[in-house]
Write an enzyme that holds these catalytic residues in place. Structure first.
Site, mmCIF file in Angstrom:
data_model
loop_
_atom_site.group_PDB
_atom_site.id
_atom_site.type_symbol
_atom_site.label_atom_id
_atom_site.label_comp_id
_atom_site.label_asym_id
_atom_site.label_seq_id
_atom_site.Cartn_x
_atom_site.Cartn_y
_atom_site.Cartn_z
ATOM 1 C CG ASP A 93 4.481 60.322 14.918
ATOM 2 O OD1 ASP A 93 5.517 59.743 15.289
ATOM 3 O OD2 ASP A 93 3.881 60.027 13.865
ATOM 4 C CG ASP A 182 3.416 53.161 19.258
ATOM 5 O OD1 ASP A 182 3.151 52.161 18.569
ATOM 6 O OD2 ASP A 182 4.484 53.797 19.150
ATOM 7 C CD GLU A 184 5.599 50.588 16.887
ATOM 8 O OE1 GLU A 184 6.490 50.285 16.060
ATOM 9 O OE2 GLU A 184 5.214 51.772 17.099
#
Length: 291
Positions: A93, A182, A184
């Site tokens: 990625d 995403d 996090e």
């Protein structure tokens, strides 16, 4: 040969390898190939908002959870042994920190899928998105895009729409993976963005449902087990709708987040660029792309 000369040659060799593997321009001395120039704070963009920028996927997980000894930083970090014993597909990625990627070099290195950062919050778009997203596709990879969530900035629905409108869409062409969320550690403040555990679950569900309504697919969820437990309190179950992309820089994937019985993608290393393993053979990756 003097120590100084040997050190200089080592730096040149490492930099050359990074370039050969296709990670864009070689970073300046002292720079990390993952996050770019250390003189530019993560999240800061030229003329942009320093609280919405190009935070690379997993950078905060590496910062908060570390990298185990068996996943020591290496320019030739291999696929974990337990991944090699199964049918697995290698991928990477990338974000704006990689700049223009040499996709031929990545293909030659055995990478067959890629996720490309599209957006962060509602104030950042990856300026290299077109080169990265189209370049990976044109070389033959199966590709997808991801959004770095900032749940304290706006609702899940608002950020899902921003993502879809700026590269996060999906098409049933057998080459496009569902978009990924995403979620996090907060790079700009409180770990859980100031949300309660139930509030975080509600935010993720709002993003997920909005993305599904816009594209027909539920997004992949990228996270770590530790962050998920801390910030959602394991109050929500997304295992029946959202494929799991788990980050853990160790020799094994370890315990998965709440209720997920298996992972779809494992991000097992963050050097010299994020390394991923798809949990299945290539035809199953195509099936995931097709929905």
């Amino acid at each position: 040969m003097s120590i100084t000369v040997r050190a200089a040659r080592s730096v040149v060799t490492a930099a050359a390898l990074v370039a050969a593997l296709g990670f864009g321009a070689v970073a300046p001395a002292g720079a990390d190939p993952l996050i770019g120039n250390p003189d530019t704070p993560i999240g800061e963009t030229s003329g942009g908002d320093a609280t919405e920028g190009d935070t690379p996927m997993g950078s905060q997980i590496a910062k908060h959870e570390g990298v185990s000894a068996e996943r020591a930083r290496s320019l030739t970090d291999p696929v974990p042994a337990d991944a090699e014993t199964r049918a697995a597909v290698a991928g990477i990625d990338v974000s704006g920190h990689q700049g223009n990627v040499n996709w031929q070099a990545q293909w030659n290195a055995g990478k067959r899928f890629a996720y490309v950062k599209a957006t962060e919050g509602t104030g950042y778009k990856n300026p290299y998105f077109a080169q990265q997203y189209n370049g990976s596709y044109n070389i033959g990879m199966i590709r997808g895009s991801y959004h770095f969530a900032l749940p304290n900035k706006s609702s899940g629905a608002v950020q899902a729409n921003y993502f879809v409108n700026n590269g996060g869409g999906w098409s049933r062409d057998g080459r496009t993976l569902p978009g990924a969320l995403d979620i996090e550690y907060n790079p700009y403040g409180a770990t859980c963005y100031g949300l309660s555990q139930q509030g975080m679950v509600n935010w993720i569900r709002d993003f997920s449902n909005t993305y599904k309504n816009r594209t027909g697919r539920y997004p992949m969820i990228y996270t770590s087990t530790s962050w998920w437990s801390q910030c959602t309190g394991n109050l929500g179950d997304f295992s029946s709708t959202n494929p799991l992309w788990v980050a853990r820089y160790a020799a094994s994937v370890g315990t998965l987040p709440h209720k997920w019985g298996f992972y779809t993608i494992w991000q097992y290393s963050e050097t010299p660029i994020d390394q991923n393993s798809f949990n299945g053979a290539h035809d199953r990756l195509v099936a995931l792309a097709n929905g």
